[in-house]
Design a protein around this motif. Structure first.
Motif, short mmCIF file in Angstrom:
data_model
loop_
_atom_site.label_atom_id
_atom_site.label_comp_id
_atom_site.label_asym_id
_atom_site.label_seq_id
_atom_site.Cartn_x
_atom_site.Cartn_y
_atom_site.Cartn_z
N LEU A 1 5.17 -100.48 1.17
CA LEU A 1 5.45 -98.83 1.61
C LEU A 1 5.95 -98.57 0.33
CD1 LEU A 1 7.68 -99.84 4.85
CD2 LEU A 1 6.30 -98.72 4.46
N VAL B 1 4.25 -105.88 3.33
CA VAL B 1 4.63 -104.28 4.16
C VAL B 1 5.61 -103.79 3.67
CG1 VAL B 1 6.14 -103.66 6.45
CG2 VAL B 1 4.88 -105.42 6.55
N LEU C 1 15.05 -99.65 5.37
CA LEU C 1 14.05 -100.41 6.59
C LEU C 1 15.19 -101.59 6.51
CD1 LEU C 1 11.72 -101.18 8.41
CD2 LEU C 1 11.25 -102.75 6.69
N GLU D 1 7.62 -99.65 13.02
CA GLU D 1 7.10 -100.94 11.69
C GLU D 1 7.02 -102.05 12.52
OE1 GLU D 1 5.74 -102.94 8.74
OE2 GLU D 1 6.41 -100.48 8.87
#
Length: 329
Positions: A148, A144, A211, A296
């Motif tokens: 990103l 992930v 994040l 997410e």
């Protein structure tokens, strides 16, 4: 210190060498300990270990048992009461989206601690065009955040380069060293080893992606029925955060990390500095961070419905604790 043995049919196992039951305490003693499920020994929840080692849990009258568990069994273990808190907040949020009665109540780090490591001749993101980037498994955190990061820096991970599932961090690092892959996402300890091998830190994820990473989640019933005990646990945790990020405590925390994770001085210092960079100083997230993490997790779990933030997060106790600590209480 008593040893915590496996519990229940979930098969949760204790990490035999490092962790764990704590603590002997002055002050009030809980009728039962708060059991904390963790996926692995990790610097991501460093403030909890600092709170343990510095005696903050004991001072707050808390017994906390830390139990190493596979993330997949954490949701059922929280539902049936085998554990009461988990640091696997991503897993807990995903479970909440599937209907489990969980809330995330504290955060230790509001950004990721990983870095993208490349072969020495790769100096820019543009240099990654046509190259191979190693990840753990499809859909894993490394996958992930790699995608990103690549997208944020102007490349299409599905067209401009190849993202290849090659295995865990040690495998990715070895493949980088021998040239089987061109880049890989590594954690702080892997970064130090990679730098010693002449590899390059192309980017720290924390400088590019906002994040949130790791915190603590619990069952709604714990918030409702064991509020005082949970508050004391969170208060010790907040004291752990404050102690950890205080520059005056750097040498003590680095030494603690060396002993706890069996790190050399250089690795412990680098890891500490990365943690300070990503630490959630007040134990909470901004609204934007809460929304980013929720979106997410919705993407990963294929949830499309609108989900109110209050269904996922409850930082009320930590906010209350912060006010008390600021007033010297």
């Amino acid at each position: 210190m008593r040893r915590r043995y496996p519990i229940g049919r979930s098969g949760a196992a204790v990490f035999t060498g490092l962790l764990w039951v704590m603590l002997l305490s002055p002050g009030p003693v809980l009728a039962a300990p708060l059991r904390v499920g963790v996926p692995s020994p990790s610097v991501s929840y460093l403030p909890l270990i600092v709170a343990w080692k510095m005696g903050f849990f004991a001072q707050e009258g808390v017994q906390a048992e830390f139990i190493v568990m596979k993330p997949s069994i954490i949701p059922p273990a929280m539902v049936n009461g085998e554990i009461h808190v988990t640091t696997a907040t991503g897993t807990a949020i995903g479970a909440t989206l599937r209907g489990f009665p969980f809330k995330t109540v504290i955060f230790f780090s509001n950004k990721l601690m990983d870095s993208l490591i490349t072969r020495a001749e790769i100096r820019t993101f543009a240099d990654l065009r046509g190259k191979i980037i190693g990840i753990d498994t499809p859909g894993a955190t490394t996958d992930v955040i790699t995608r990103l990061l690549i997208q944020k820096n102007g490349l299409d991970p599905s067209r401009d380069l190849r993202v290849l599932a090659t295995g865990h961090e040690e495998i990715r690092l070895e493949q980088l060293k021998i040239g089987q892959i061109d880049a890989a996402m590594l954690g702080p300890q892997g970064v130090v080893v990679a730098k010693r091998a002449g590899l390059r830190v192309l980017a720290d994820v924390a400088d590019h992606i906002d994040l949130p990473f790791v915190g603590g989640a619990t069952n709604d019933q714990i918030i409702e029925r064991r509020r005082d005990e949970l508050k004391r646990f969170l208060r010790a945790s907040m004291r752990g955060i404050r102690y950890t990020i205080d520059p005056g405590n750097r040498s003590k925390v680095v030494s603690l990390m060396q002993q706890w994770l069996n790190l050399d001085q250089e690795t412990a210092e680098y890891t500490y500095d990365i943690f300070k960079k990503v630490a959630a100083a007040d134990g909470t997230l901004t609204r934007a961070q809460m929304e980013t993490l929720l979106e997410e997790r919705k993407r990963q779990t294929k949830v499309t419905a609108d989900i109110p933030l209050e269904k996922i997060y409850n930082f009320g106790l930590v906010q209350e604790i912060n006010r008390e600590l600021s007033q010297g209480r």
